[in-house]
Design an enzyme around this catalytic site. Structure first.
Site, PDB file in Angstrom:
ATOM      1  CE  LYS A  31      -4.050   1.697   2.645  1.00 31.19           C
ATOM      2  NZ  LYS A  31      -4.893   1.422   3.841  1.00 31.19           N
ATOM      3  CB  SER A  61      -8.310   3.178   2.761  1.00 30.78           C
ATOM      4  OG  SER A  61      -7.486   2.541   3.720  1.00 30.78           O
ATOM      5  CB  SER A 111      -8.617   0.170   5.498  1.00 26.20           C
ATOM      6  OG  SER A 111      -9.388   1.328   5.360  1.00 26.20           O
TER       7      SER A 111
END
Ligand code: GLN
Length: 496
Positions: free
Chosen positions: A91, A166, A190
């Site tokens: 990420k 997310s 997330s």
């Protein structure tokens, strides 16, 4: 033999160890797939913000940061390490030296940190070269990856739908077979929610089990890194190399035992609690059907299903949307144009420079959270909002402790709906926040939870969440593995 990208990460590790596949071949296969998605622009899924080998953009860099990009080690140099060179997508918000680390934000556009996050460094030592950085909601605030400064990621099951968020770029990349496995972070859901919406496995570890050093912070008392993988075995394998105390993160703890490869075939005697508050009202009928079928499957494997109560769970979202913005408003104060990333040009004086940089650099959702956070922390309102939210948090942790006196694990749907359409919830922040309904209570209590795919509704994946007491990861992984084997979910449909 199947194509390299059809193997799970654990199968790829085995194939390389056995000599039937080379690490370089595997890396090249994934690299070509990831680079193609990046090159496709709007015609692709937009999973990545950077792919290995790309020259990092130098926009927004400060003097002193202009170091040579790290030479990414050739995958074959990982021969003999535990993970044998199976590459990893990470990420965007993890600091990675020599590669952009922007947390999905314009304010960090082109920023290259001078060091690498502990968890990424640990995994690299264990044998996972960095394949790519993945798209995410700006500063991890969101449930759809639509809040990214780099445009939304699309769901590989249906490109008109969101992948969740997310960590949507990581989830979509793994589901689509553009990365063997990926790292995400979970503050209120997330990792678990995008895993559910993309039909893969996502695990949020016990708070403190994994170092937060080098993760660009959202809400420090909640943020945890964890694996997004094709199956439960891969999640255990990756997690096993992530956990452990880090002197650079004072909230990290040594994991009390080794993370084991899951192997349970049956669930005999396992008491699974179904919290009434998180498995009924507000959840889509198709999701509840798939959930009920999975519970029947668990019973067939020998588990005992018992109703439990989490009396304060209904207040978890309200407490979370006070505590997380409060911490965010403090964490994000450092982005002022002086030290990192963007600096507004032609400002007249210092305050003007701060204001313009933050005006131009942050997106609408981040600004909303900063305003909320500073408001709930302001002296006249601190007790009424922040203090009260902290008391609710304590009650929720007590609810879980009471529940775990009667059952071994809790089971709920992961998200109230299947993947929704792009744009469907962007105009209404509150309906977006409802995505976190089933995942936020565990985050507030700091306990571990996994999401595994448990079926389809309207042709889209449904996630099942299993949660347990702190440091019960092995038990969760074992139960998830047994269920996974019996449910037989086929994620191959999403591969591109
Ligand atoms: N959707 C939640 C939020 O927007 C959770 C995000 C996360 O876990 N990082 O805050």
């Amino acid at each position: 033999m199947s194509e390299p990208h059809e193997l799970t990460a654990a199968q790829a590790v085995e194939a390389i160890a056995a000599g039937s596949l080379s690490a370089a071949e595997l890396f090249d296969a994934y690299h070509a797939r990831a680079a193609a998605d990046r090159a496709a622009g709007e015609g692709g899924l937009n999973c990545f913000t950077w792919v290995a080998g790309e020259a990092p953009s130098r926009a927004g860099m400060r003097v002193g940061e202009s170091r040579r990009p790290e030479s990414f080690r050739k995958p074959d140099a990982f021969a003999g390490t535990a993970l044998h060179g199976v590459p990893l997508a990470v990420k965007d918000l993890f600091c990675t030296e020599g590669a952009p680390s922007q947390s999905g934000s314009r304010i960090l556009a082109g920023y290259q940190p001078p060091y690498t996050a502990t968890v990424v460094a640990r995994l690299r030592r264990a044998g996972t070269p960095l394949l790519a950085k993945t798209n995410q909601d700006e500063f991890a605030m969101g449930s759809s990856t639509e809040n990214s400064a780099f445009g939304p990621t699309l769901n590989p099951w249906d490109r008109e739908r969101v992948p969740g968020g997310s960590s949507g770029g990581s989830a979509a990349a793994v589901a689509a077979g553009l990365a063997p496995w990926a790292l995400g972070t979970d503050t209120g859901g997330s990792i678990r929610q995008p895993a559910a919406l993309c039909g893969i496995v996502g695990l949020k570890p016990t708070y403190g089990a994994v170092s937060r050093y080098g993760m660009i912070a959202f809400a420090s008392s909640l943020d945890q890194a964890g694996p997004l993988t094709r199956d439960v075995t891969d999640a255990a394998l990756l997690l096993g190399h992530m956990v452990g105390r880090d002197p650079c993160d004072a909230t990290s703890l040594g994991f009390p035992h080794e993370i084991l490869a899951p192997s349970a075939e049956r669930l005999d005697g396992l008491r699974l609690g179904v919290p009434e508050e998180l498995s009924g009202e507000g959840i889509e009928a198709g999701v509840l059907d798939a959930f009920a079928a999975a519970l029947a499957g668990a019973e067939a494997l020998g588990a005992r299903i018992e109703p439990v109560r989490l009396p304060h769970a209904a207040h978890a979202l309200s407490a979370y949307y006070v505590i997380a913005p409060a911490e965010a408003s403090s964490n994000l104060a450092r982005f002022d144009g002086v030290r990192y990333g963007l600096r507004a040009a032609d400002a007249e004086e210092l305050i003007d420079m701060y204001t313009r940089t933050r005006h131009d650099g942050f997106g609408a959702e981040v600004k909303r959270r900063i305003m909320l956070g500073t408001y709930v922390l302001s002296s006249g309102y601190y007790d009424a909002y922040y203090g009260r939210a902290q008391r609710v948090r304590t009650k929720i942790a007590e609810d879980f402790r009471a529940a775990f006196a009667h059952v071994d694990l809790l089971v709920t749907p992961t998200a109230p709906s299947v993947a929704f359409r792009l744009g469907e919830k962007t105009a209404d922040p509150l309906s977006m926040y409802l995505n976190d309904f089933c995942t936020v209570p565990m985050s507030l209590a700091g306990i571990p939870a996994i999401s595994i795919p448990c079926g389809l509704s309207e042709g889209l994946p449904v996630g099942l969440q299993l949660a347990g007491p702190a440091f019960s990861e092995n038990r969760i992984l074992d139960a998830a593995y047994a269920l996974e084997q019996s449910l037989g979910f086929d994620g191959a449909h999403a591969r591109v």
